[in-house]
Structure formats: structure tokens, C-alpha cells
Design an enzyme around this catalytic site. Structure first.
Site, PDB file in Angstrom:
ATOM      1  N   TRP A 129       0.895  -1.390  -0.392  1.00 31.24           N
ATOM      2  CA  TRP A 129      -0.343  -0.098  -0.352  1.00 31.24           C
ATOM      3  C   TRP A 129       1.168   1.395   0.207  1.00 31.24           C
ATOM      4  O   TRP A 129       0.366   2.572  -0.084  1.00 31.24           O
ATOM      5  CB  TRP A 129      -0.945   0.107   1.147  1.00 31.24           C
ATOM      6  N   ASN A 130       1.498   1.392   0.364  1.00 32.55           N
ATOM      7  CA  ASN A 130       2.821   2.103   0.575  1.00 32.55           C
ATOM      8  C   ASN A 130       3.245   3.379  -0.347  1.00 32.55           C
ATOM      9  O   ASN A 130       2.986   4.829  -0.153  1.00 32.55           O
ATOM     10  CB  ASN A 130       4.074   2.179   1.130  1.00 32.55           C
ATOM     11  N   LYS A 153      -2.686  -8.500  -7.103  1.00 36.98           N
ATOM     12  CA  LYS A 153      -3.430  -8.796  -5.467  1.00 36.98           C
ATOM     13  C   LYS A 153      -2.213  -7.516  -4.736  1.00 36.98           C
ATOM     14  O   LYS A 153      -1.539  -7.670  -4.847  1.00 36.98           O
ATOM     15  CB  LYS A 153      -3.081  -9.985  -5.446  1.00 36.98           C
ATOM     16  N   HIS A 154      -3.972  -7.131  -4.338  1.00 35.83           N
ATOM     17  CA  HIS A 154      -2.541  -5.599  -4.423  1.00 35.83           C
ATOM     18  C   HIS A 154      -2.878  -5.235  -2.799  1.00 35.83           C
ATOM     19  O   HIS A 154      -4.496  -6.517  -1.670  1.00 35.83           O
ATOM     20  CB  HIS A 154      -3.904  -3.980  -4.830  1.00 35.83           C
ATOM     21  N   GLY A 205       6.904  -6.296  -0.228  1.00 33.20           N
ATOM     22  CA  GLY A 205       6.312  -5.947   1.047  1.00 33.20           C
ATOM     23  C   GLY A 205       6.929  -6.435   2.345  1.00 33.20           C
ATOM     24  O   GLY A 205       8.132  -6.587   2.444  1.00 33.20           O
ATOM     25  N   SER A 206       6.577  -7.054   3.412  1.00 30.22           N
ATOM     26  CA  SER A 206       7.700  -7.211   4.863  1.00 30.22           C
ATOM     27  C   SER A 206       7.910  -8.048   4.242  1.00 30.22           C
ATOM     28  O   SER A 206       7.973  -9.723   4.218  1.00 30.22           O
ATOM     29  CB  SER A 206       5.588  -7.784   5.902  1.00 30.22           C
ATOM     30  N   GLU A 227      10.830  -7.902  -2.611  1.00 26.64           N
ATOM     31  CA  GLU A 227      11.702  -6.530  -2.245  1.00 26.64           C
ATOM     32  C   GLU A 227      11.410  -6.354  -0.889  1.00 26.64           C
ATOM     33  O   GLU A 227       9.690  -5.734  -1.055  1.00 26.64           O
ATOM     34  CB  GLU A 227      11.439  -6.442  -3.305  1.00 26.64           C
ATOM     35  N   LEU A 228      11.824  -6.738   0.152  1.00 25.57           N
ATOM     36  CA  LEU A 228      10.740  -6.539   1.661  1.00 25.57           C
ATOM     37  C   LEU A 228      11.704  -5.795   2.396  1.00 25.57           C
ATOM     38  O   LEU A 228      11.985  -4.868   1.620  1.00 25.57           O
ATOM     39  CB  LEU A 228      11.994  -8.328   2.161  1.00 25.57           C
ATOM     40  N   CYS A 261      10.218   1.198   2.683  1.00 24.08           N
ATOM     41  CA  CYS A 261      11.162  -0.162   2.659  1.00 24.08           C
ATOM     42  C   CYS A 261      12.694   0.555   2.243  1.00 24.08           C
ATOM     43  O   CYS A 261      13.865   0.574   3.465  1.00 24.08           O
ATOM     44  CB  CYS A 261      11.322  -1.021   1.939  1.00 24.08           C
ATOM     45  N   GLU A 358      12.449  -3.929  11.489  1.00 28.59           N
ATOM     46  CA  GLU A 358      12.473  -2.558  10.966  1.00 28.59           C
ATOM     47  C   GLU A 358      10.926  -1.169  11.184  1.00 28.59           C
ATOM     48  O   GLU A 358      10.297  -1.759  11.881  1.00 28.59           O
ATOM     49  CB  GLU A 358      11.708  -2.805   9.445  1.00 28.59           C
TER      50      GLU A 358
END
Length: 461
Positions: A129-130, A153-154, A205-206, A227-228, A261, A358
Site C-alpha cells: 500500500w505504501n 493482488k494489491h 512487502g514485509s 523486495e522486502l 523500505c 524495521e
């Protein structure tokens, strides 16, 4: 049912029905059929779709920017910048994709050999979402140019943005079904990953979610780009331009309300200049305006969700309990919505939550070190490895030190940021694979070797 909530007020914007299993099945079937045709379209024609996507984004920039700010809370000027960056990315790949994907002749072999870049198929994009537009368009522009299809898939707190991404594709004239948005719950993603019609998966995402998706895709033996999370160090050595470093450091931490991130999160500063840096930094933080993200002069809007704010506040409290000094902030803002005051923690130690975890929000951690060697050691003392910044006037030495920093990117005397021209991604628990640049467009291709032997003539009978 999915709710869209305005984080600046806590009020509901709209509700959306989830797609049924039958809807998802139909979307996958159409995507596979559309991609089978799309892959045969010459790349010179495929990239024209990207140019049209850029035009649609710019033509609707004001509406899309308002949508971003309304759904996830970042200041409106930043939302407008996000849309323009998406358009730039589309233009970049429209121009460069034919070169990036051209067959490569291998001249050193005895016979003719070449490397070709064929599309993989339909890629499932699981997006956060960011940066609700940028994260998707930085993936989809190169993926489509390479001949792939896409299912999005958002994150479920930005459904308007998710559907708007599909709208851009439709308005740009994408073949029907080539890209679809599906509104489903997180628990239903595993079945999509396992479906034979999905060729590969990309996730931003996380780290926790990345590990789940990696295991699901790995079980199905499907290519992934992840990409985490990140806990990016921002290293300031004694010979740096202190005022400039502090000025950039404020933006590096608090852009997007600190929810990125690659936000700088751990500010590792040599002891001899730490007081000067911290004073300049706190002064800059004090000049940030917290307020309505729809107002053009607001720097800090609300956090995207209440639970994210609660998690951040807990990290601040635990860091203070472990010995950190609360220099400014550290509290909720007394107004409707999910606001958190810009916060600076000084004298943070490697045991503190703000160092080991984080922190996804407007909280900066200052770590004081005796020299450059200790700075590099602490910069690497993390499970993450996404980006890093290094500030010093000795650029020759900075080049050497950059090689010692464990990260996917090191920015010398600058702020870490993604750029369509440069590969983007991390190491360690920040993920693997690369987006952007020519490395990114090749991630979702079959890098195929074609070896051609001699043709022997056949004597006439």
C-alpha cells in the site's frame, strides 16, 4: 468485503465486494489466453502500449494523486510525484526495452550461438500500500514489454488504487484480460500461486510475508522476485558536509511519512561530529509540518493504518526502555486519524528495537560510533540489506567503503531512491532478484541459449 479507510480521518471511503473463486478463475483463463497472443506481438508494437500508459497516467494525474492520498495518507505533492514517476518508468522502458531484450550473439563459440529473452507467461504481482501506483507500474511496464501478462493482488487497504491500476491499462488499450486486478483475501493467495496458469510471482512487502510467499512459490517451483523490508543505514563520517547531510537525512527518513523500505532508518554518525549533526537534524525535523495531507504545505500526514501506528509506538517505548534518549516526538498527534509525531531517538544502541527491527513510520534512530570501521560494522549488523547512504567528502575512500556495506544499493552523498535506470533490490532478508534497469526487465524472461550448428549440403541423387 473490503473497506477503504481514510487514514487522515479514520472514516470509511467505500466498500468493495471480493472477487469470487469463479471471478478469479475467469481472470486467470483470460490472462493466459491474452498473453499467448501478446508474446507474439513484435516488441516495437508492445512498447507503444507503455507510451499510452504514460499518457493516461499524466492525463489523470490529479485524480490518481488524490486517490493515493485519500487511501493511504501521504502528502498530496508526494502522491503527484508518484504518478509522474510511474509515467517516467513507462516512457523509459518504451525507449529501452527493445535494446534490453535484443538477442545477444555470443561470438566466442565455434558455432553461431545467441541468447534470447522469451517471456515466462502470466506473473502474479502482490503489491503493498505504501506506493500503490509506483510499486505496480515499476513491475508491469517491463513485464509487459517483455511479453508477459499480469494479475495484480494489491494490499486490501488501497482497493481504489488497485482498480485504478487496471483502469490505466484499459484506457491505454491493453488487450482484454492481459492485466487484471483481483480483490481477494490474503489467505486465498496461496491457491493463486499454486495455479499452473501463474508462471512467476513478484512481491513487495514485509520480510514475514515474503518468507510465506517464497515458500509457497518454491513449493510450486516458480520464479520469484522479492523486495522486502529494510533498516537502511545512513552513515555520516567526520569529514562530511554536516549541514547538507542533516538536511537530506530529514527527507530520507520522513518522506512518505517514513513508510518505505528504503527510508533511512538508522543514522550512524561519528562521535566527533554527532552533536552538530543531531542539532541540525532536530532543527530540520522541527520544521516539518504535520497536518492534512491534502494541503500542499503538509510534510507529515497520517500513517496508513492504526495498527501500524501502534506497532511503531511500541518500538519507540521499548527503545527508550533499553536506554535510548527521546529527543523529540514519541507520541500520537491529538487529531482524528492515524497520526504519529515525527520522532528522533538519540544514543540508540544495537540492542534497541529501533536498531534491530524495521521501524515503518516517522521515527529516526541516531547511533554514535567512534570511527568509520565501527560505522560499517554496525551498518552491517542487521538482518536486512536493501539500501544504504554514506556521507563523506573523501569520495575515493567512499568507493572502497561502499564495497564493504552489505546492501543492494549504496548512495554516496545522497539519498537512497529507486530509479528506472538502475537495478533495485536487496540481499539477506531484504529479498532477492532485481527490479528496474535492464536487470529488472530480464527477471521475468526465459534466458534462452540458442546454438546453431553447421548445415551440411545434401548431394543430389
Amino acid at each position: 468485503m473490503i473497506q477503504s479507510i481514510n487514514p487522515a480521518t479514520g472514516e470509511e471511503i467505500a466498500r468493495f465486494d471480493l472477487h469470487s473463486p469463479q471471478d478469479v478463475d475467469a481472470a486467470l483463463t483470460k490472462a493466459v489466453a491474452a498473453q499467448a497472443v501478446w508474446r507474439e506481438v513484435p516488441i516495437a508494437e508492445r512498447v507503444e502500449l507503455l507510451r499510452r500508459m504514460a499518457k493516461v497516467l499524466r492525463a489523470n494525474a490529479e485524480r490518481y494523486a488524490l486517490m493515493i492520498t485519500r487511501e493511504m495518507g501521504k502528502p498530496l505533492p508526494e502522491s503527484a510525484g508518484e504518478i509522474e514517476k510511474c509515467a517516467w518508468n513507462c516512457d523509459f522502458y518504451a525507449e529501452q526495452a527493445p535494446k534490453f531484450l535484443a538477442d545477444e550473439v555470443v561470438a566466442s563459440t565455434a558455432h553461431e550461438s545467441l541468447i534470447a529473452y522469451d517471456p515466462l507467461g502470466v506473473v502474479l504481482a502482490i503489491m503493498p500500500w505504501n506506493y500503490p501506483f509506483w510499486q505496480f507500474f515499476r513491475f508491469v511496464a517491463p513485464a509487459l514489454a517483455a511479453g508477459n501478462g499480469a494479475i495484480l493482488k494489491h494490499a486490501n487497504n488501497v482497493p481504489e488504487c488497485a482498480l485504478a491500476c487496471e483502469e490505466v491499462m484499459r484506457e491505454a488499450g491493453a488487450p482484454e484480460g492481459l492485466m487484471r486486478t483481483i480483490l481477494i483475501e490474503a489467505k486465498d493467495v496461496a491457491a493463486i500461486i499454486a495455479d499452473d496458469r501463474i508462471a512467476a510471482v513478484t512481491l513487495t512487502g514485509s520480510t514475514e510475508v515474503g518468507a510465506i510467499v517464497a515458500s509457497q512459490a518454491g513449493k510450486a517451483l516458480k520464479k520469484q522476485v522479492l523486495e522486502l523490508g529494510g533498516s537502511d543505514p545512513f552513515i555520516v563520517l567526520a569529514d562530511a558536509d554536516i549541514e547538507e547531510a542533516a538536511r537530506v537525512a530529514v527527507k530520507a527518513r520522513f518522506v512518505n511519512v517514513g513508510q518505505s523500505c528504503v527510508n533511512a532508518k538508522r543514522f550512524i554518525v561519528e562521535e566527533s561530529i554527532a552533536d552538530r549533526f543531531v542539532a541540525a537534524y532536530i532543527k530540520g525535523v522541527g520544521e516539518l509540518k504535520v497536518g492534512d495531507p491534502m494541503e500542499s504545505d503538509t510534510n507529515i500526514g497520517p500513517m496508513a493504518r492504526a495498527n501500524l501506528r501502534d506497532t511503531l509506538h511500541d518500538q519507540v517505548k521499548r527503545s527508550v526502555a533499553s536506554g535510548a534518549t527521546l529527543a523529540v516526538g514519541g507520541e500520537f498527534v491529538n487529531r482524528p486519524g492515524f497520526y504519529y509525531a515525527p520522532t528522533v531517538l538519540d544514543h540508540v544502541t544495537p540492542e534497541a528495537a529501533a536498531f534491530t527491527e524495521e521501524t515503518f513510520g516517522p521515527v529516526a534512530a541516531i547511533i554514535r560510533v567512534k570511527d568509520a570501521d565501527e560505522a560499517i560494522r554496525l551498518a552491517n549488523q542487521t538482518e536486512f540489506g536493501l539500501g544504504a547512504a554514506l556521507w563523506t567528502k573523501d569520495v575515493a575512500n567512499a568507493r572502497k567503503l561502499a564495497r564493504k556495506i552489505e546492501a543492494g544499493a549504496v548512495f554516496i552523498n545522497g539519498m537512497v531512491a529507486s530509479d528506472p535506470r538502475l537495478p533495485f533490490g536487496g540481499i539477506k532478508r531484504s529479498g532477492y532478484g532485481r527490479e528496474l534497469g535492464y536487470h529488472g526487465i530480464r527477471e521475468f524472461t526465459n534466458i534462452k541459449t540458442i546454438w546453431i550448428g553447421p548445415v551440411r549440403s545434401v548431394a543430389a541423387k
